[in-house]
Design a protein around this motif. Structure first.
Motif, PDB file in Angstrom:
ATOM      1  N   GLN A   1       5.373 -24.231   7.396  1.00 45.28           N
ATOM      2  CA  GLN A   1       6.255 -23.350   8.156  1.00 45.28           C
ATOM      3  C   GLN A   1       5.555 -22.036   8.522  1.00 45.28           C
ATOM      4  OE1 GLN A   1       9.976 -23.646   8.357  1.00 45.28           O
ATOM      5  NE2 GLN A   1      10.211 -21.671   9.375  1.00 45.28           N
TER       6      GLN A   1
ATOM      7  N   LEU B   1      10.151 -24.043  17.370  1.00 46.55           N
ATOM      8  CA  LEU B   1      10.053 -24.716  16.074  1.00 46.55           C
ATOM      9  C   LEU B   1      10.781 -26.058  16.152  1.00 46.55           C
ATOM     10  CD1 LEU B   1       8.783 -24.000  13.378  1.00 46.55           C
ATOM     11  CD2 LEU B   1      10.966 -23.103  12.627  1.00 46.55           C
TER      12      LEU B   1
ATOM     13  N   ARG C   1       7.674 -28.990   5.595  1.00 42.72           N
ATOM     14  CA  ARG C   1       7.553 -27.592   6.013  1.00 42.72           C
ATOM     15  C   ARG C   1       7.278 -26.622   4.874  1.00 42.72           C
ATOM     16  NH1 ARG C   1      13.305 -26.868   8.759  1.00 42.72           N
ATOM     17  NH2 ARG C   1      12.701 -24.686   8.920  1.00 42.72           N
TER      18      ARG C   1
ATOM     19  N   MET D   1       3.467 -23.531  19.422  1.00 40.27           N
ATOM     20  CA  MET D   1       4.481 -22.530  19.099  1.00 40.27           C
ATOM     21  C   MET D   1       4.477 -21.334  20.044  1.00 40.27           C
ATOM     22  SD  MET D   1       6.394 -23.527  16.608  1.00 40.27           S
ATOM     23  CE  MET D   1       7.190 -22.004  16.083  1.00 40.27           C
TER      24      MET D   1
END
Ligand code: ATP
Ligand code: MG
Lengths: 300, 235
Positions: B97, B115, B129, B151
């Motif tokens: 994450q 995400l 994650r 991202m």
């Protein structure tokens, strides 16, 4: 009660070392350099708070804030002017520069403040107005812990929690960890490595100012060399705990402080340093990366 | 067709070593372009020069019409150019994450949306994650490196040998993902040793040899070319 009071003085001294060690460890973690001048930033912090109290007439707490501001700026300047141009240079060149900065700071202080020690007003006076010690008494007065010791330990805990939270939960803190792992990869994320390194120096130097004030509160003689020895001990603490590791700085600082206090109490004051370094050497023989350090593994 | 990336006469040196010798190439919006070549041809150097980690001594690099040849690497990312580096270079001590969050460094506002998109593309990453990046398998690390680059919703994504060190089945999977990214509108510049796979997905291709571009054409043309077959496709 002797043992307990030595232990407490070791812990409070160790808390100061831990606060200084954080500066070494964070800078090492990200810039992979040993900032030899860190100890002298402590001394500058001491002088700045001294000047604040002496010449501006502010109280100890405001003087502390002033010292933090000045040292933060100083840290950013040192990094930007002395270390940044050497980012691609050999580590030996950086180390020599850092030693140069250290001498520069000491000699500047010598020039401005002279060699005569200044008598420092502790942040929390050891005695109150009525002439009683400013201390917490336990066990019916057999054990007394000065308020400045308590404040030091508390500051250390607060700083540790704050930094752990910062690196674990904020965007900037995570960027800092990313930079210390892999600078080019961090750049590819859009992180400005230069700004992140500046920020690290800023934090480390602000903490050095806190350490300077605490140190002078314990040992109220302030000289241009005041920061050297505590700087070296705190560096030892950082290596001891595992350089680059924040909890390592805490553990290393506390252990060095306790070992020093015990050695002074039970062996001899003169030998205290030798004992500290002997323990360091033994630990590094057994755990080369320090107590909490991660062994560097080459990534493929 | 709009040119999204235009490299003109780049020369890159490592000290005295002249690694890139006056190359020029371009990538148009919506294309998959591949750069193939043997070890040491200068493919990684080329990508690092585009992303600003290395500098070209001459010429220009235009991204979306703007010369970025003197822009700092972290500012180039902001403009929408992402690179998945050779060897993945994920942050091994950070969680999956957190790695993805670092990818969103320049576009925090779209983080949740991105995400979600990344987790949809790579369900494996969602399951893991909380895992520390360094403990992922090689294939998962590659997915993480790709997800991390996505991202920032890049206009152009550069991938440096995404199939390196992966089992054939995973290579297939990575290429499927590249194709689906492309279908979703991401322009791709792909560096590969696996010339066969690369040419099969590419609209256009360039062949690099010792710092120069020696051949170019559509993926099909190059796959059929005798020179390429001999050198890179095993006969
Ligand atoms: N940091 C460096 N210092 C000196 N020379 C380098 C450096 N990095 C790459 N080179 C040289 O530049 C040339 C091009 O290297 P580059 O990594 O770009 O090749 P590549 O095409 O990506 O190869 P591979 O397929 O093996 O990844 C090589 O000759 C290499 O030795
Ligand atoms: Mg390469």
């Amino acid at each position: 009660m002797g043992f307990l009071s030595y232990l407490i003085s070791g812990i409070s001294l160790g808390s100061v070392y831990a606060i200084i060690a954080l500066g070494y460890t964070m800078v090492y973690g990200i810039a992979k350099m040993l900032n030899f001048a860190h100890g002298d930033v402590i001394m500058i912090g001491g002088y700045m708070s001294f000047c604040g109290m002496m010449y501006l007439g502010v109280n100890g707490w405001l003087a502390l804030a002033l010292a933090m501001v000045v040292c933060t700026v100083l840290g950013i300047l040192i990094e930007g002017l002395a270390y940044r141009p050497l980012r691609q240079a050999a580590s030996l060149a950086v180390l020599i520069t850092a030693i140069g900065v250290s001498y520069f700071l000491q000699n500047s202080a010598l020039l401005i403040f002279g060699a005569t020690p200044k008598v420092y007003q502790p942040l929390i006076p050891l005695m109150n107005a009525a002439g009683e010690p400013n201390a917490l008494k336990l066990f019916g007065g057999q054990l007394s812990i000065s308020y400045i010791s308590l404040f030091t330990m508390l500051s250390c805990i607060v700083i540790m929690i704050a930094l752990t939270w910062f690196t674990g939960h904020t965007k900037l803190g995570k960027a800092m960890r990313a930079c210390s792992e892999d600078k080019d990869a961090a750049r590819l994320m859009g992180i400005s490595v230069d700004k992140t390194i500046s920020l690290t120096f800023a934090i480390g130097s602000a903490l050095a100012a806190v350490a300077g004030v605490l140190l002078c509160s314990f040992n109220p003689t302030l000289m241009p060399t005041t920061g050297s020895m505590p700087g070296i001990r705190a560096f030892t603490a950082a290596v001891f705990g595992g350089i680059g590791s924040i909890p390592g700085a805490l553990l290393g600082g506390l252990l060095i402080g306790i070992i020093e206090a015990m050695a002074k109490a039970y062996i001899s004051t003169q030998l205290a340093n030798s004992v500290v370094f002997a323990v360091l050497i033994v630990v590094l023989l057994v755990r080369p990366a320090g107590l909490l350090g991660k062994r560097m593994t080459e990534k493929v | 067709m709009n040119t999204i990336l235009k490299v003109d006469n780049a020369n890159v040196y490592y000290g005295a070593i002249h690694a890139i010798k006056g190359i020029s190439f371009e990538v148009n919006e919506g294309e998959i372009v591949t750069l193939i070549g043997a070890n040491g041809a200068g493919k990684t150097t080329t990508l690092q020069t585009v992303s600003g980690l290395l500098r070209s001594k001459t010429g220009s690099i235009e991204f979306c019409g703007e010369d970025i040849s003197r822009v700092q690497a972290h500012k180039i990312v902001e403009k929408g150019l992402a690179q998945v580096p050779e060897g993945r270079r994920i942050f091994a001590q950070m969680t999956v994450q957190e790695n993805l969050e670092m990818g969103a460094y320049t576009s925090p506002a779209d983080m949740d949306k991105n995400l979600e998109r990344v987790f949809e593309q790579f369900p494996r990453l969602k399951e893991r994650r909380r895992q520390i990046g360094g403990t992922l398998s090689g294939g998962e690390q590659q997915m993480l490196a790709m997800g991390r680059a996505l991202m920032c919703s890049p206009k152009l994504m550069m991938l440096d040998e995404p199939s390196m060190g992966l089992a054939p089945i995973l290579v297939e999977q990575i290429f499927d993902i590249i194709k689906s990214l492309h279908e979703n509108g991401t322009t791709i510049l792909l560096v590969e040793q696996n010339a066969q796979m690369a040419l099969s997905v590419a609209d256009r291709a360039y062949v690099m040899e010792t710092g120069k571009i020696t051949l170019s054409g559509t993926g099909k043309e190059l796959a059929a070319s005798e020179a390429v077959k001999k050198a890179y496709l095993g006969g």
